[in-house]
Design a protein around this motif. Structure first.
Motif, PDB file in Angstrom:
ATOM      1  N   ALA A 261     -51.564 -62.475  38.071  1.00  0.00           N
ATOM      2  CA  ALA A 261     -52.528 -63.569  38.251  1.00  0.00           C
ATOM      3  C   ALA A 261     -51.889 -64.733  38.988  1.00  0.00           C
ATOM      4  N   GLN A 262     -50.625 -65.007  38.695  1.00  0.00           N
ATOM      5  CA  GLN A 262     -49.921 -66.061  39.414  1.00  0.00           C
ATOM      6  C   GLN A 262     -49.766 -65.704  40.894  1.00  0.00           C
ATOM      7  N   CYS A 263     -49.511 -64.437  41.168  1.00  0.00           N
ATOM      8  CA  CYS A 263     -49.436 -63.983  42.567  1.00  0.00           C
ATOM      9  C   CYS A 263     -50.768 -64.183  43.274  1.00  0.00           C
ATOM     10  N   ILE A 264     -51.857 -63.814  42.590  1.00  0.00           N
ATOM     11  CA  ILE A 264     -53.196 -63.977  43.176  1.00  0.00           C
ATOM     12  C   ILE A 264     -53.480 -65.450  43.450  1.00  0.00           C
ATOM     13  N   ALA A 265     -53.187 -66.303  42.462  1.00  0.00           N
ATOM     14  CA  ALA A 265     -53.447 -67.736  42.618  1.00  0.00           C
ATOM     15  C   ALA A 265     -52.657 -68.312  43.786  1.00  0.00           C
ATOM     16  N   THR A 266     -51.413 -67.879  43.926  1.00  0.00           N
ATOM     17  CA  THR A 266     -50.585 -68.343  45.040  1.00  0.00           C
ATOM     18  C   THR A 266     -51.184 -67.916  46.372  1.00  0.00           C
ATOM     19  N   GLN A 267     -51.665 -66.666  46.443  1.00  0.00           N
ATOM     20  CA  GLN A 267     -52.317 -66.188  47.661  1.00  0.00           C
ATOM     21  C   GLN A 267     -53.555 -67.026  47.972  1.00  0.00           C
ATOM     22  N   LEU A 268     -54.350 -67.336  46.946  1.00  0.00           N
ATOM     23  CA  LEU A 268     -55.566 -68.127  47.151  1.00  0.00           C
ATOM     24  C   LEU A 268     -55.226 -69.543  47.597  1.00  0.00           C
ATOM     25  N   LEU A 269     -54.157 -70.103  47.048  1.00  0.00           N
ATOM     26  CA  LEU A 269     -53.727 -71.438  47.460  1.00  0.00           C
ATOM     27  C   LEU A 269     -53.298 -71.437  48.918  1.00  0.00           C
TER      28      LEU A 269
ATOM     29  N   GLU B 185     -38.385 -58.707  29.766  1.00  0.00           N
ATOM     30  CA  GLU B 185     -38.406 -57.410  30.420  1.00  0.00           C
ATOM     31  C   GLU B 185     -38.613 -57.594  31.915  1.00  0.00           C
ATOM     32  N   GLN B 186     -38.192 -56.609  32.671  1.00  0.00           N
ATOM     33  CA  GLN B 186     -38.476 -56.610  34.095  1.00  0.00           C
ATOM     34  C   GLN B 186     -39.868 -56.038  34.318  1.00  0.00           C
ATOM     35  N   LEU B 187     -40.662 -56.753  35.116  1.00  0.00           N
ATOM     36  CA  LEU B 187     -42.007 -56.297  35.451  1.00  0.00           C
ATOM     37  C   LEU B 187     -41.988 -55.860  36.909  1.00  0.00           C
ATOM     38  N   PHE B 188     -42.468 -54.660  37.177  1.00  0.00           N
ATOM     39  CA  PHE B 188     -42.381 -54.084  38.509  1.00  0.00           C
ATOM     40  C   PHE B 188     -43.745 -54.132  39.202  1.00  0.00           C
ATOM     41  N   ILE B 189     -43.760 -54.560  40.469  1.00  0.00           N
ATOM     42  CA  ILE B 189     -44.968 -54.596  41.285  1.00  0.00           C
ATOM     43  C   ILE B 189     -45.083 -53.271  42.035  1.00  0.00           C
ATOM     44  N   PRO B 190     -46.221 -52.571  41.939  1.00  0.00           N
ATOM     45  CA  PRO B 190     -46.384 -51.303  42.667  1.00  0.00           C
ATOM     46  C   PRO B 190     -46.182 -51.498  44.169  1.00  0.00           C
ATOM     47  N   ILE B 191     -45.426 -50.603  44.793  1.00  0.00           N
ATOM     48  CA  ILE B 191     -45.166 -50.706  46.230  1.00  0.00           C
ATOM     49  C   ILE B 191     -46.455 -50.574  47.025  1.00  0.00           C
ATOM     50  N   GLY B 192     -47.437 -49.843  46.449  1.00  0.00           N
ATOM     51  CA  GLY B 192     -48.725 -49.714  47.130  1.00  0.00           C
ATOM     52  C   GLY B 192     -49.436 -51.048  47.263  1.00  0.00           C
ATOM     53  N   LEU B 193     -49.282 -51.927  46.265  1.00  0.00           N
ATOM     54  CA  LEU B 193     -49.883 -53.255  46.345  1.00  0.00           C
ATOM     55  C   LEU B 193     -49.273 -54.042  47.491  1.00  0.00           C
ATOM     56  N   VAL B 194     -47.963 -53.982  47.624  1.00  0.00           N
ATOM     57  CA  VAL B 194     -47.286 -54.692  48.710  1.00  0.00           C
ATOM     58  C   VAL B 194     -47.784 -54.190  50.064  1.00  0.00           C
ATOM     59  N   ALA B 195     -47.945 -52.872  50.185  1.00  0.00           N
ATOM     60  CA  ALA B 195     -48.424 -52.293  51.447  1.00  0.00           C
ATOM     61  C   ALA B 195     -49.854 -52.732  51.743  1.00  0.00           C
ATOM     62  N   ASP B 196     -50.705 -52.717  50.723  1.00  0.00           N
ATOM     63  CA  ASP B 196     -52.101 -53.119  50.927  1.00  0.00           C
ATOM     64  C   ASP B 196     -52.204 -54.596  51.311  1.00  0.00           C
ATOM     65  N   LEU B 197     -51.403 -55.439  50.654  1.00  0.00           N
ATOM     66  CA  LEU B 197     -51.441 -56.862  50.967  1.00  0.00           C
ATOM     67  C   LEU B 197     -50.955 -57.119  52.381  1.00  0.00           C
TER      68      LEU B 197
ATOM     69  N   GLU C 214     -60.287 -58.754  51.038  1.00  0.00           N
ATOM     70  CA  GLU C 214     -59.410 -57.578  51.044  1.00  0.00           C
ATOM     71  C   GLU C 214     -58.204 -57.791  50.135  1.00  0.00           C
ATOM     72  N   ILE C 215     -57.674 -58.995  50.116  1.00  0.00           N
ATOM     73  CA  ILE C 215     -56.542 -59.307  49.239  1.00  0.00           C
ATOM     74  C   ILE C 215     -56.944 -59.162  47.777  1.00  0.00           C
ATOM     75  N   LEU C 216     -58.090 -59.731  47.419  1.00  0.00           N
ATOM     76  CA  LEU C 216     -58.540 -59.656  46.029  1.00  0.00           C
ATOM     77  C   LEU C 216     -58.835 -58.216  45.627  1.00  0.00           C
ATOM     78  N   GLN C 217     -59.436 -57.443  46.536  1.00  0.00           N
ATOM     79  CA  GLN C 217     -59.745 -56.057  46.212  1.00  0.00           C
ATOM     80  C   GLN C 217     -58.468 -55.251  46.013  1.00  0.00           C
ATOM     81  N   SER C 218     -57.435 -55.532  46.791  1.00  0.00           N
ATOM     82  CA  SER C 218     -56.153 -54.847  46.616  1.00  0.00           C
ATOM     83  C   SER C 218     -55.549 -55.152  45.255  1.00  0.00           C
ATOM     84  N   PHE C 219     -55.605 -56.406  44.855  1.00  0.00           N
ATOM     85  CA  PHE C 219     -55.077 -56.774  43.547  1.00  0.00           C
ATOM     86  C   PHE C 219     -55.848 -56.088  42.419  1.00  0.00           C
TER      87      PHE C 219
END
Length: 347
Positions: free
Chosen positions: A159-167, A16-28, A36-41
């Motif tokens: 979670a993979q997105c978060i881990a990539t950001q942390l890396l 299936e296609q999984l969609f990322i909320p546009i608000g998350l992209v804006a907050d990041l 702030e990144i973790l709180q947005s996620f």
């Protein structure tokens, strides 16, 4: 424990296609820190799967600490959850997602706290980037569902997105540290001194916070290189930095200015105390031999101390005055402290 209560979950919705909320992209895009990144996620994960509680926990010793939270405060932000004896810890160690149903029947401390807050089920996934696990992403729901595979797939992707950001943050922090650090000794370099001196100067001008600078030069260091070689000389420099740091305050900043020359920035104390610090460091260097490469070397150093004064136009004035005091110390016999305070300058 019933095997049906806790189950490892695969990505049943992988097609299936999984969609990322546009608000998350804006907050990041507007986030300026890891927190702030973790709180947005945590906020937008709750929205994406309609969770009643979402938290992100990162390791700290034997615990996982809740660094970001959205929703129910059953396990508040800042709480340290033991890795041993918790579902969060097991997911972190095994690096596998788990779905926990009927939280009230589980023996784990984190499950019990969530159940006491009215939660029925928990989805917990590891924060994976390659072979690294940075922590866990957990979502709790008050209403159980027969099929949580879609929610688990969404959590796994995020979670993979978060881990990539942390890396990326970790790598950037490492690059910043390298840019500020002398590669040989681990002391700060001139670039770091420039940053720290700007802060000290601003605090002096805006709030009257005093600071002092100590110029330090190892005596006869060239003889060590000429006699024992540069490898031994390098070891001596590293041992010298370790000894100075061991005798300094935690918030004193040591910098390598070049060769065997160093500087120590001391904030928030008087000139008299700064001079006492320099004298203590002078004694610490000369009183005990340096043991390197099965050689014991008696080493001394000269110290020039000054403080910021009202007539200074910039930090460079302080630095030049500390160097003048250092030259006086070396010219008058080395292995000593010479200071230039405002009273001594007026005399």
């Amino acid at each position: 424990m019933d095997d049906g209560d806790i189950s490892n979950t695969c990505d049943a919705t992988s097609k299936e296609q999984l969609f990322i909320p546009i608000g998350l992209v804006a907050d990041l895009s507007s986030a300026r820190s890891r927190d702030e990144i973790l709180q947005s996620f945590s906020k937008w994960v709750s929205v994406a799967i309609k969770a009643d509680r979402c938290s992100i926990a990162l390791p700290d010793g034997d615990d996982l600490v809740v660094k970001a939270l959205n929703g129910d405060q059953a396990i508040p932000q800042g709480t340290a959850v033991p890795i041993k004896g918790s579902v969060l810890g097991r997911v972190f160690e095994n690096q596998k997602a788990e779905v926990v149903r009927d939280l009230a029947s589980q023996p784990f401390m984190d499950c019990r706290k969530l159940a006491d807050a009215g939660m029925k089920c928990l989805i917990d996934v590891p924060l994976l980037a390659g072979n690294r696990c940075f922590g866990t992403l957990a979502a709790a729901l008050r209403q159980d569902k027969d099929d949580l595979s879609k929610e688990t797939a969404i959590l796994t992707a995020l979670a993979q997105c978060i881990a990539t950001q942390l890396l990326v943050i970790e790598q950037m922090d490492h690059l910043v540290a390298m840019a500020r650090t002398d590669a040989l000794t681990g002391a700060g370099n001139r670039h770091h001194l420039y940053e720290e001196s700007n802060v000290a100067w601003t605090n002096w001008k805006d709030h009257g916070t005093p600071f002092a600078f100590i110029s330090i030069d190892m005596d006869y260091f060239k003889q060590i290189n000429d006699t024992y070689g540069h490898d031994v000389g390098d070891q001596v420099l590293c041992a010298f930095v370790q000894r100075i740091r061991a005798r300094s305050r935690a918030n004193d900043r040591l910098f390598r200015m070049g060769g065997e020359e160093f500087g120590l920035l001391i904030t928030g104390i008087s000139m008299a105390l700064a001079k006492q610090s320099a004298e203590r460091l002078c004694d610490a260097v000369g009183d005990t031999p340096f043991a390197v490469s099965n050689i014991e070397l008696m080493i001394t150093a000269s110290f020039g101390v000054t403080e910021v004064i009202t007539s200074d136009c910039s930090f460079e004035d302080v630095l030049k005055r500390a160097d003048l005091a250092l030259y006086d110390a070396k010219a008058s016999g080395r292995d000593q402290v010479v200071s230039l305070s405002k009273e001594e300058l007026a005399a």
